[in-house]
Design an enzyme around this catalytic site. Structure first.
Site, short mmCIF file in Angstrom:
data_model
loop_
_atom_site.label_atom_id
_atom_site.label_comp_id
_atom_site.label_asym_id
_atom_site.label_seq_id
_atom_site.Cartn_x
_atom_site.Cartn_y
_atom_site.Cartn_z
N CYS A 69 38.27 26.45 34.10
CA CYS A 69 39.50 27.04 34.65
C CYS A 69 39.15 28.26 35.50
CB CYS A 69 40.41 27.44 33.49
SG CYS A 69 41.88 28.37 33.99
N CYS A 72 40.25 33.03 34.94
CA CYS A 72 39.49 34.21 34.54
C CYS A 72 38.10 34.17 35.17
CB CYS A 72 39.34 34.27 33.02
SG CYS A 72 40.89 34.59 32.14
N CYS A 142 46.90 29.60 26.83
CA CYS A 142 46.26 30.70 27.56
C CYS A 142 46.37 31.94 26.69
CB CYS A 142 46.92 30.94 28.91
SG CYS A 142 46.22 32.38 29.79
N GLN A 242 55.60 43.38 38.05
CA GLN A 242 54.25 43.75 37.62
C GLN A 242 53.82 42.80 36.50
OE1 GLN A 242 52.31 45.76 39.09
NE2 GLN A 242 53.68 46.99 40.37
N CYS A 363 47.73 47.20 44.80
CA CYS A 363 47.13 46.06 44.09
C CYS A 363 45.94 45.51 44.86
CB CYS A 363 48.17 44.97 43.84
SG CYS A 363 48.89 44.28 45.34
#
Length: 418
Positions: A69, A72, A142, A242, A363
């Site tokens: 995946c 991450c 998750c 957020q 960000c």
């Protein structure tokens, strides 16, 4: 594609191991700095086959899907090394822009977990995408999600199956709210009458609070709300949020701490008021954003709070039409929280202005560094930069930065028309 043994020199901005092979730079997802690995190499891309010599910082991942995946990047990096790498993303971006300043320690804002997740669906299957690939990885859980999203995966699967016959790839955004799941579907386009009816029935059966398709509400069973300071906000469907509640709280805390005794504040790129509603507890706020839906939600929430300072909302595209330096006169402080592209045009006007204090919330470390350089060149001093980690194990990093000028005489702000 060839197999090669690589020496990983460092971690890159995306959390990938960086090595050299035949005179070229190769990026190897899931490899760590200092490791010797066997990888399949295709141009600049490497696929980790085996770790031959592991880094002393390598630990076990927390998720069985890690390594396939792409959600991450660095689950196997020990906490101290992870913290140093993530803070280093901000340090490096500033250094590359020629900015020398102290960067505070990384602030962990994972909190209870991510309160919004975007699943991808293909042919009824639901999950996340592989790293640097368009292949779907089906998942069954998750571990990074807020507990309020526990029913989200089952709901996403049911919705994906209902639209499977369309053959279109879907993005299914699910937000956790006290009233239940807030779901927005993307990619299906306009729905037929039978598809819409089936989805409404699913919303009832799955107890979804609000179900939308491309931000158009299909079923509203309970109106989702979020606590923002002392206000209760009903965010527009699909609106910006957020990633974690803790992240928003920490950013707001730092912003409020920084403005001190400011009496009038401009909140630029305000969205639905994550900061404006909190700022209004201590100062008068003029809030600017391009989204009419977000501003309407902000105004409604502001009206519900007794004892707060006035909040005036203005619709404005700050990319094409930034607040000019003359319009910024009279504000004691300016908060700006742009999307990832940054706020180049607005930063240029802030640089020209006489605003004594500005707080940037960003960000994207690279676009922030570019904007910060313009403001520093315009006479601001960059006093404080705090990196904030609300995307645990990912390469995304937020930050709050404080810019201050030498004390100058304030002028009365001009009236702004709506």
């Amino acid at each position: 594609m060839t197999r090669a043994i690589l020496e990983i020199e460092r971690l890159g901005q995306r959390g990938e191991g960086i090595a050299k092979h035949s005179g070229r730079t190769v990026f190897v997802p899931f490899a760590l700095a200092g490791e010797r690995v066997l990888a399949e190499v295709d141009g600049e891309r490497g696929r980790l086959v085996e770790v031959l010599t592991a880094s002393s910082d390598r630990i076990a991942p927390i998720c069985k899907h890690y390594g396939v995946c792409g959600g991450c990047a660095v689950q196997t990096l020990a906490p101290s090394a992870y913290t140093a790498w993530k803070r280093g993303l901000v340090v490096t971006a500033l250094a590359n822009a020629g900015i020398s300043t102290d960067v505070a320690p990384l602030l962990d804002a994972h909190g209870a977990g991510r309160r919004r997740v975007v699943f991808h669906a293909r042919d009824g299957a639901v999950g996340f995408m592989e790293t640097r690939a368009h292949k779907l990885v089906e998942i069954d859980a998750c571990p990074l999600l807020d507990s309020g999203l526990a029913p989200a995966l089952d709901a996403a699967r049911a919705l994906a199956r209902a639209l499977k016959s369309s053959g279109k790839p879907l993005d299914i955004a699910v937000t956790s709210a006290p009233e239940g799941l807030d779901v927005d579907l993307r990619g299906s386009g306009a729905l037929s009458e039978s598809e819409a009816r089936a989805l409404v029935e699913l919303a009832e059966r799955l107890d979804i609070a609000r179900l939308s398709n491309h931000s158009r509400v299909l079923a509203l069973r309970r109106r989702p709300t979020l606590g923002v300071g002392s206000a209760r906000l009903s965010p527009p469907t699909g609106g910006f949020l957020q990633a974690t509640a803790r992240g928003e709280e920490e950013m707001a805390r730092l912003a409020l701490q920084s403005i001190g005794k400011a009496k009038r504040v401009a909140d630029l790129f305000c969205g639905s008021g994550a900061f404006a509603l909190r700022l209004a507890e201590v100062a008068r706020v003029d809030a600017f954003d391009e989204s009419a839906e977000a501003l309407a939600a902000l105004e409604e929430a502001a009206r519900s709070v007794s004892g707060a300072k006035p909040v005036a909302a203005f619709r404005r595209n700050l990319f094409e039409n930034p607040l000019r330096a003359e319009e910024l006169e009279g504000f004691d402080a300016v908060i700006f929280d742009p999307p990832r592209a940054g706020a180049a045009a607005q930063a240029a006007e802030l640089a020209r202005s006489k605003v004594p204090l500005s707080v940037a919330i960003s960000c994207n470390a690279q676009s922030f560094a570019r904007d910060a350089k313009a403001m520093i060149d315009g006479g601001f001093a960059l006093e404080q930069v705090t990196p904030i980690d609300q995307f645990r194990y990912a390469a995304h990093i937020e930050l709050v930065a404080v810019f201050r000028r030498a004390a100058s005489k304030k002028r009365k702000a001009p009236l702004l028309s709506r």
